[in-house]
Design a protein around this motif. Sequence first.
Motif, PDB file in Angstrom:
ATOM      1  N   ASP A 130      -7.850   2.110  -3.354  1.00  0.00           N
ATOM      2  CA  ASP A 130      -7.593   1.444  -2.073  1.00  0.00           C
ATOM      3  C   ASP A 130      -6.642   2.262  -1.207  1.00  0.00           C
ATOM      4  O   ASP A 130      -6.830   2.379   0.016  1.00  0.00           O
ATOM      5  CB  ASP A 130      -7.005   0.050  -2.316  1.00  0.00           C
TER       6      ASP A 130
ATOM      7  N   ARG B  54       0.261   3.009 -11.735  1.00  0.00           N
ATOM      8  CA  ARG B  54      -0.467   2.218 -10.751  1.00  0.00           C
ATOM      9  C   ARG B  54      -1.929   2.100 -11.165  1.00  0.00           C
ATOM     10  O   ARG B  54      -2.531   3.062 -11.635  1.00  0.00           O
ATOM     11  CB  ARG B  54      -0.351   2.885  -9.382  1.00  0.00           C
TER      12      ARG B  54
ATOM     13  N   ASP C 181      -5.989   0.075  -7.221  1.00  0.00           N
ATOM     14  CA  ASP C 181      -4.982   0.205  -6.170  1.00  0.00           C
ATOM     15  C   ASP C 181      -4.935   1.631  -5.638  1.00  0.00           C
ATOM     16  O   ASP C 181      -4.767   1.850  -4.430  1.00  0.00           O
ATOM     17  CB  ASP C 181      -3.609  -0.203  -6.695  1.00  0.00           C
TER      18      ASP C 181
ATOM     19  N   ARG D 214       0.837  -1.197   0.000  1.00  0.00           N
ATOM     20  CA  ARG D 214       0.000   0.000   0.000  1.00  0.00           C
ATOM     21  C   ARG D 214       0.873   1.248   0.000  1.00  0.00           C
ATOM     22  O   ARG D 214       1.971   1.261   0.539  1.00  0.00           O
ATOM     23  CB  ARG D 214      -0.921   0.026   1.228  1.00  0.00           C
TER      24      ARG D 214
END
Length: 356
Positions: free
Chosen positions: A192, A185, A189, A133
């Motif tokens: 998130d 990216r 993602d 992350r």
Amino acid sequence: MTDLPGGDAPDEDAPLLPERRVRRRRGATAPTAPGPVPPTDPTTAAFQAHVRSARSELENQVAHARAEFDQANERIKERTGRDLIVAIGIGLAIGATVVVSLIFWKWIFVVFALGAAVLGVFEFGRALQGSGRRVDLVPQVVLGSVLVVSAWFLQMWLLWVVVFAAVAVTVVWRLVAQMVARDGRRYGDVLDDALVAGFLQLYVPFMAALCVVLLRQERGEFWVLAFLIVVVAADTGAYATGLMIGRHPMAPRISPKKTWEGFAGAAAASLIAGVLLAWLLLQLPVWTGLILGIIILGTATVGDLGESMIKRDLGIKDMSSWLPGHGGVLDRLDSILLSAPAALALYYLLTPLVTR
């Protein structure tokens, strides 16, 4: 002058040997033969032998007890993954600091809560980064600190403004940082990452801020102390009962070592603690202690299982190793964080029932 054996008189003018001069000058006398050693008293000898035997027996007993304790500690460590002695020592030190700060200097507890929140945000952010992350630690730590400190100075409605601002800034910061990075990216993602940024502020600093809000209330320090004691009682009851008779897993896919027997022990301990605290500390009717114990038991259990689920999703056992025997700071705050808003709600609900 008497003659020496052999008939010759001593020559007084003859020089003395060095050792003889020293003896004459110091008045030394010729060494005498040692006299006979007095016999040892049989009673004294028997007493000394008894003392040596008792000391040897005591040393053997201490060594045996130490070996048994080490073996038991190793079995506990193997089963729970914790060093019991270190965990107890650190837990007592933290508990003493919290109690002293709550009773004598509230602002010290605010500093303590601020430090715990900052460390919790940092180690949670690092764990999230380790799982892939994107977390911006600097704005997370700074805004989290502002949020906790604001709870001590601002009214509740202004605190909600700070909460909204902290969440919004961390989310926007992450989106802007991703736009600057341009690393390809995926959209999912990035979304998130933005959600995690907001969740991090709500999960750690905001819950800690609600604990500070409770502290500000009249007799709030006793309410904070009460709900912390109930959480510790539930945790201790679950640990002891689960260790001794735990057989049936409670949530094997989330936390395999938690058992229904341990939960029963936690329930008994939290209810007893709640009743005693309501009666002796909070000046409430005894029956309200059952409500306090049940509510805090529920929030502490959900908080513990929730953090276990997060760690399992991240693929880690502990958030960090900063507290030997305990894991990370967040591993000790998991039950407390979710219990803080419940304790604040109970304060508003039960305070009108104060008996004296």
